[in-house]
Structures are given as structure tokens and as C-alpha cells.
Design a protein around this motif. Sequence first.
Motif, short mmCIF file in Angstrom:
data_model
loop_
_atom_site.label_atom_id
_atom_site.label_comp_id
_atom_site.label_asym_id
_atom_site.label_seq_id
_atom_site.Cartn_x
_atom_site.Cartn_y
_atom_site.Cartn_z
N LYS A 125 8.53 -0.88 3.45
CA LYS A 125 9.13 -0.80 2.11
C LYS A 125 9.60 0.62 1.85
O LYS A 125 8.79 1.54 1.72
CB LYS A 125 8.08 -1.20 1.05
CG LYS A 125 8.70 -1.41 -0.31
CD LYS A 125 7.63 -1.59 -1.37
CE LYS A 125 8.29 -1.62 -2.75
NZ LYS A 125 7.37 -1.09 -3.75
N PRO A 126 10.93 0.82 1.77
CA PRO A 126 11.43 2.18 1.61
C PRO A 126 10.95 2.80 0.30
O PRO A 126 10.71 2.11 -0.68
CB PRO A 126 12.96 1.99 1.58
CG PRO A 126 13.20 0.64 2.12
CD PRO A 126 12.00 -0.18 1.84
N LYS A 127 10.80 4.11 0.33
CA LYS A 127 10.38 4.83 -0.88
C LYS A 127 11.50 4.74 -1.91
O LYS A 127 12.67 4.60 -1.56
CB LYS A 127 10.16 6.30 -0.53
CG LYS A 127 9.07 6.54 0.49
CD LYS A 127 7.74 6.67 -0.16
CE LYS A 127 6.77 7.36 0.77
NZ LYS A 127 5.47 6.73 0.80
N PRO A 128 11.14 4.84 -3.22
CA PRO A 128 12.19 4.86 -4.25
C PRO A 128 13.15 6.03 -4.03
O PRO A 128 12.78 7.03 -3.42
CB PRO A 128 11.42 5.01 -5.56
CG PRO A 128 10.00 5.19 -5.21
CD PRO A 128 9.80 4.88 -3.79
N ALA A 129 14.36 5.89 -4.55
CA ALA A 129 15.41 6.87 -4.27
C ALA A 129 15.02 8.28 -4.74
O ALA A 129 15.40 9.27 -4.13
CB ALA A 129 16.70 6.43 -4.95
N ASP A 130 14.24 8.36 -5.86
CA ASP A 130 13.91 9.69 -6.39
C ASP A 130 12.59 10.23 -5.82
O ASP A 130 12.05 11.19 -6.34
CB ASP A 130 13.82 9.61 -7.92
CG ASP A 130 12.78 8.58 -8.37
OD1 ASP A 130 12.40 7.73 -7.54
OD2 ASP A 130 12.36 8.63 -9.54
N TRP A 131 12.09 9.60 -4.78
CA TRP A 131 10.80 10.03 -4.22
C TRP A 131 10.92 11.36 -3.49
O TRP A 131 11.88 11.60 -2.74
CB TRP A 131 10.28 8.97 -3.26
CG TRP A 131 8.90 9.27 -2.76
CD1 TRP A 131 7.73 8.94 -3.36
CD2 TRP A 131 8.56 9.96 -1.55
NE1 TRP A 131 6.67 9.39 -2.61
CE2 TRP A 131 7.15 10.02 -1.50
CE3 TRP A 131 9.29 10.56 -0.53
CZ2 TRP A 131 6.47 10.64 -0.46
CZ3 TRP A 131 8.62 11.18 0.50
CH2 TRP A 131 7.22 11.22 0.54
N LYS A 132 9.94 12.24 -3.76
CA LYS A 132 9.90 13.51 -3.03
C LYS A 132 8.52 13.66 -2.42
O LYS A 132 7.54 13.26 -3.04
CB LYS A 132 10.17 14.67 -3.99
CG LYS A 132 11.65 14.90 -4.24
CD LYS A 132 11.88 16.10 -5.11
CE LYS A 132 13.34 16.15 -5.51
NZ LYS A 132 13.52 16.50 -6.93
N ARG A 153 0.86 -1.18 0.00
CA ARG A 153 0.00 0.00 0.00
C ARG A 153 0.90 1.23 0.00
O ARG A 153 1.71 1.40 0.91
CB ARG A 153 -0.90 0.01 1.24
CG ARG A 153 -1.98 -1.03 1.22
CD ARG A 153 -2.87 -0.88 2.42
NE ARG A 153 -3.57 0.40 2.41
CZ ARG A 153 -4.76 0.59 1.85
NH1 ARG A 153 -5.37 -0.41 1.26
NH2 ARG A 153 -5.34 1.77 1.87
N GLU A 154 0.72 2.05 -1.03
CA GLU A 154 1.56 3.24 -1.11
C GLU A 154 1.08 4.27 -0.09
O GLU A 154 -0.11 4.47 0.09
CB GLU A 154 1.50 3.82 -2.52
CG GLU A 154 2.40 3.06 -3.47
CD GLU A 154 2.37 3.64 -4.87
OE1 GLU A 154 2.04 4.84 -5.02
OE2 GLU A 154 2.66 2.88 -5.81
N VAL A 155 2.04 4.89 0.56
CA VAL A 155 1.73 5.90 1.56
C VAL A 155 2.02 7.26 0.97
O VAL A 155 3.07 7.48 0.39
CB VAL A 155 2.56 5.66 2.84
CG1 VAL A 155 2.32 6.74 3.86
CG2 VAL A 155 2.24 4.29 3.41
N LYS A 156 1.06 8.18 1.07
CA LYS A 156 1.21 9.52 0.48
C LYS A 156 2.39 10.27 1.09
O LYS A 156 3.16 10.90 0.40
CB LYS A 156 -0.07 10.34 0.73
CG LYS A 156 -1.18 10.04 -0.23
CD LYS A 156 -2.32 11.01 0.02
CE LYS A 156 -3.66 10.30 -0.08
NZ LYS A 156 -4.70 10.99 0.66
N ALA A 157 2.49 10.22 2.39
CA ALA A 157 3.51 11.01 3.08
C ALA A 157 4.86 10.29 3.08
O ALA A 157 5.04 9.30 2.40
CB ALA A 157 3.04 11.33 4.48
#
Lengths: 220, 137
Positions: free
Chosen positions: A200-207, A128-132
Motif C-alpha cells: 500500500k503506497p504511502k499518501p502523497a504528502d508523506w515524509k 499495518r503502517e510502516v514507520k520508514a
Amino acid sequence: MKIKYFFLSVLVAATFTVVGGNAQAAQAPIKQVKSAKGKVSGANVFNRLLKKEKQRNAPPPEDGIHDPANDGTHVLQPPLIAYDGLPKTEFGNYVDWVKALNDGLLKPRYDRFDPTVEPLVMDLDIVREVKASMPDVVFPHKPHTQWLHCSNCHPKIFIPQRKANVINMSAILLGQKCGVCHGKVSFPITTKSCTKCHSKPKPADWKPPKSEASLKNPWR
Amino acid sequence: MFKSALIGLLSMLAVLVLPQAAQAEYADVVINNYADAAGMRPAVFPHWYHRIRFRCKVCHADLGFKFKAGGNKITMAKIIDGKFCGACHNGEISWSVENCGMCHSGIPGTPTQIHGSTVQRLVAPTYKSLSKPKPAK
């Protein structure tokens, strides 16, 4: 510790009390402060409002909800005896139940009569993707189906359909969605357990997404 | 006037007693739907003890226990009929109902609750403590 609790209680009492008992409540802390060591105020302590458990896994007669005047209370098994040898955690019962099961240290029955019945385990991770900025949530079906039956969650608590479930931490903390179990029986929501779900860590380019208020700011 | 004084005194007493948190095991359930009114101690259900022996599915799927403390309206009549606790506590899988004090072991007056739950910790402790607060010297 008890004095601290007393302080806290008196403070709260003073705010809550309407008429009676107010004078008594107000007098108590003054006397307590005077009895503190030396001239320095006893109020300068770390974590004044932090509630700490005095004793983990207290035996039933000392745990505050069992009545020690009842004979049966003293027959009940103290939890620490049962937890001997089980893997530990920092929250809940302080026992890692899932690990204990996987390591074969526990053999709880899946059928109440037949100890040989094996659970219907499904190994499917839901991301589940988390917005924040918190890491995304990975929901593993495996440990859940080892303990539970599909019908425990589906379709009443979670609709078995992608994007059909709105889940947020407020709901969970108030005992809905995951909070039907987590925070009551299965591992609770503490600052030490966040990463158990948010794993699950966010992708490296995530902002982090910018808020409307920030995007519409004419002065930016 | 008297009424408000009484309420004030009661609330103060309650508040004085509350912050001395009970240290019962996480997920212990106190069930006091009918016990107090019937002159029995409330029943205390230890989740930890049962999950060592059974998986959640046995009670929450097979036996129909709802995920809600006090939400099952369990009575002794139902238990003797083999429902809820009575599905195992019948002298076959586990000890039978004549051991009243093994379940009905809570401090009288303890409200229905699931002990140590997030809601309980966030909102307010609803339980009474065993240990009395220190009297002001």
C-alpha cells in the motif's frame, strides 16, 4: 562456477582453520589463478560472492539432500513434473501457490478424508503502517485462511488485537511472526518479494520521520 | 596440539564441502532426530508435494504438526499408532510405512533442517553436499 565456489570455500577455510590444513588451503588458490585464461586475473568477475542456484527444481536424486544410493529416491516424483502448468514466480518453489489455488489449478483437501469440505475463508485486510519509507503492509486474511486454520496463527503467533503485535523484518528473517512460514515454506523474503506485503503506497504528502539525532543536531 | 589440528582439519573439510549448496526444493524438510542414530537414512519431507494435495491446515491444525523442523519428535512407533505421518500413511489415504526408503531417503549425516529457509541462507548452510569439491590441481 565450481571454481568460484572453491575459491570461496578456500578463503573461508583459511580464516576458520586454526592449525592443520592451513598450508594446503593457502596453496590451492595460487595454482587456480595460474590456470586461468591469458594474463588477466580470473578474479575480475561479476557477483563473485553471489550464490546462484545451479538448477531450479532439481529432481530428487540430484538435489543434494536425497541419497541417490537409495532405491526409494528414484521413485520420488521430480517437482518439475508436478509444477507443469502452474503459474510461476521468481522465488521459493518458483510456483505461485496462491494463484494456482485461486485459478482452480490445484484442489488441495481441507479435510484429510473428505475432498468436499470447503475452507473457512475470512476476507479481511489488515493494514499495518510502516514507520520508514517502505509502502505500508497489507495483510490479507483471505489467501491465508484458504490454506490455514485460525488456530495456526491465533493467538500463539499473532495476538488477535490491534497494536498488540510488534513485527519487524529482523524477527521475520529470523523465523518469527510472519517468518514462521514465510521464508520457510510460503514465499520467502527476497528483494523480489518485498512488494507482496509492502503493497500500500504511502499518501502523497508523506515524509519520512526525522531521527532524533538529526532533530537535536545544534548545527542544522 | 593434536586436538586443535584435528579441529582445524575438520572445520576446513566442513567448509570445503559446504559452499556447494544443495539444490533441493524450497521447504523440503530433513528430519534427523533419531534416524542416523538408528542406522537409517534421515527422512525427507517434501512440502511442495503435500501442499498440492492438502492445505496447511490438515497437518498443522488437525494433526498437530508444529511449525518447526524436527520439533515434533516423530518416531516410527507414533506413526504406526496413526499419529503424525501415520494419519495418512497407513495404506488408506496414502501408501503405508513398509515403503521405508520413500521417506528415509536423505543422505546419511544430513542434519535436521528446512531446506532453503531464510535463516539457513542468512546464517550458514548446515547441509552437506553431494558433489565433492574439485581437488586442487
